[in-house]
Design a protein around this motif. Sequence first.
Motif: not given
Length: 247
Positions: A225-243
């Motif tokens: 799991y990666l837990i940040t203060d952003l919404n999981p749909t934020d563009r900054l997280l797009a590549r992370y959600t692949e891994k």
Amino acid sequence: MLKEERQNHIIKQINLHNKVLSSDLSIQLNVSEDTIRRDLNELAEAGKILKVHGGALSKSFQYPFQENNTYAKDSKKEISRKTLNLVQNDMVLLVSGGTTMIELARMFPDNLSCTIFTISPLVALELAEKQKVNVILLGGQLSKSAHINTGSLTISQLADIKVDLCIQGANSISIDDGLTDSDWEVVQAKKAMLRSAQKTAIVCIAEKLNSAQKLKVCDLNALDYLITDLNPTDRLLARYTEKIKVI
């Protein structure tokens, strides 16, 4: 770069990563280490940082902790709230150190029953206030910069446990470099924590995403799991959600 801009950059790096080395700042800013040392002395005299041998620490790490010294406090509270959604009654947890972990310990519900191992004396003290939490502090050599126990004793004790969930703070994290840090002993402790856990959650404020330190803890695919203060749909997280599962 003007001195004010340089010093603002130094403060931001210290707040983000809790500790910085003069040598690294010298390279980043393309100035001499003497210039960096003068900057650090001025910032320390102004009460903005804590100067230590070879670099500086964030005032977030000054004990006893002051509420207004914690960098990105609201973001760390949001991360803590999300992290608690992974915790269930009777779980066995393993928790690292850092200001986000301290916020998590403070927010831990009084009615949640579990066992928590930690390498952080400060996190252990916060959790000791929770009546239904069994707190086990793992021993070792106390890192004066990270405020966690490290070394062979810590790693040996970690090898003897198996926990449901490990919750670690991140110094730096990126797609290509994975989880990284700047302290050799801290890296060894974090690696041992990963080996002790069935699943691992990394907590990280958004500003630390896409940054890297010199020493590697693990690749992203070693984490759950990666837990940040952003919404999981934020563009900054797009590549992370692949891994990795992003919360």
